[in-house]
Design a protein around this motif. Sequence first.
Motif, mmCIF file in Angstrom:
data_model
loop_
_atom_site.group_PDB
_atom_site.id
_atom_site.type_symbol
_atom_site.label_atom_id
_atom_site.label_comp_id
_atom_site.label_asym_id
_atom_site.label_seq_id
_atom_site.Cartn_x
_atom_site.Cartn_y
_atom_site.Cartn_z
ATOM 1 N N ILE A 91 0.845 -1.185 0.000
ATOM 2 C CA ILE A 91 0.000 0.000 0.000
ATOM 3 C C ILE A 91 0.884 1.241 0.000
ATOM 4 N N ALA A 92 0.306 2.341 -0.442
ATOM 5 C CA ALA A 92 1.038 3.610 -0.483
ATOM 6 C C ALA A 92 0.540 4.533 0.618
ATOM 7 N N HIS A 93 1.299 5.584 0.864
ATOM 8 C CA HIS A 93 0.885 6.622 1.802
ATOM 9 C C HIS A 93 1.567 7.925 1.421
ATOM 10 N N VAL A 94 0.814 8.990 1.457
ATOM 11 C CA VAL A 94 1.346 10.317 1.156
ATOM 12 C C VAL A 94 1.462 11.096 2.456
ATOM 13 N N ASP A 104 -1.162 5.675 10.635
ATOM 14 C CA ASP A 104 -0.666 5.588 9.259
ATOM 15 C C ASP A 104 0.606 4.734 9.192
ATOM 16 N N PHE A 105 1.537 5.055 10.091
ATOM 17 C CA PHE A 105 2.831 4.380 10.108
ATOM 18 C C PHE A 105 2.656 2.876 10.318
ATOM 19 N N ALA A 110 2.684 -2.687 8.551
ATOM 20 C CA ALA A 110 2.046 -4.007 8.641
ATOM 21 C C ALA A 110 1.950 -4.677 7.281
ATOM 22 N N VAL A 111 1.509 -3.927 6.279
ATOM 23 C CA VAL A 111 1.332 -4.520 4.949
ATOM 24 C C VAL A 111 2.663 -4.669 4.225
ATOM 25 N N ASN A 112 3.422 -3.587 4.153
ATOM 26 C CA ASN A 112 4.598 -3.553 3.280
ATOM 27 C C ASN A 112 5.824 -4.245 3.862
ATOM 28 N N ARG A 150 6.717 11.044 1.181
ATOM 29 C CA ARG A 150 6.558 9.584 1.191
ATOM 30 C C ARG A 150 7.315 8.978 2.371
ATOM 31 N N PHE A 151 7.186 9.591 3.536
ATOM 32 C CA PHE A 151 7.976 9.164 4.692
ATOM 33 C C PHE A 151 7.735 7.695 5.048
ATOM 34 N N ALA A 152 6.480 7.326 5.328
ATOM 35 C CA ALA A 152 6.182 5.959 5.764
ATOM 36 C C ALA A 152 6.413 4.956 4.638
#
Length: 256
Positions: A91-94, A104-105, A110-112, A150-152
């Motif tokens: 998954i992505a996060h901005v 968020d973190f 967990a996924v990546n 795209r920190f996390a």
Amino acid sequence: MFSLQQKSAVITGAGSGIGKAIAQTFSQARATVHLVDLNPDALQQTLSDLPAERSFAYPCNVVSQEAVAGITSKILERSGAIDILVNAAGIAHVGKLDTTTEEDFDKVFAVNVKGVYNMMRAVIGPMTARKNGVILNIASIASTVGIPDRFAYSMSKGAVLTMTLSVAKDYIGQGIRCNCVSPARVHTPFVDGFIAKNYPGREAEMFDKLSKTQPIGRMAKPAEIGALALYLCSDEAGFITGCDYPIDGGFIKLNN
């Protein structure tokens, strides 16, 4: 060349995007493909285009080690072996550091990260028992260069890269190869959805702008990632392990 006939391949994130393209490419190369994804409807859509006699779907949340162990057992029962694992689920996060919440973190991690760990841990035993196996992880250019907001995501993909190197080092003596590929932007349904959500009315403009962040002037096609994955998981790549392959339209070396 690059035939995967009589190979059993597990591909996570196979319901869409890069994972789906890799599943299609491997199937064309005659592999038996085991498709893993959280979304059962997306899985069925991927499955519907593949040969029924050597294509199987397993709805699964890779964050759950128990669920991963369950589907791994089913795959081993069905095929007798797992020759190839491709970890494409992610998954992505901005967001920057100060705009990334703990929730968020944890979700991205967990996924990546944990999802990749769970899948590798589940297959490493059967692979080492046979002294044969290939693991390919989907990392990102964010593993090695700074990407704004795209920190996390960068944290997670950096972990994917270093987990790849660790597994390659620890299991080289047991006949296991482990590599990763690092795409730049790839034109997937996620990209279209992200643009539509964040830039309503400016979709064409933003698609063009994001495309041009790659020096080559466009985003990658999922099938191009699939082609590289096919090579790295084939016997022709038998001398390659512990490597990260940028597939980035010149982003890392030419974007200055």
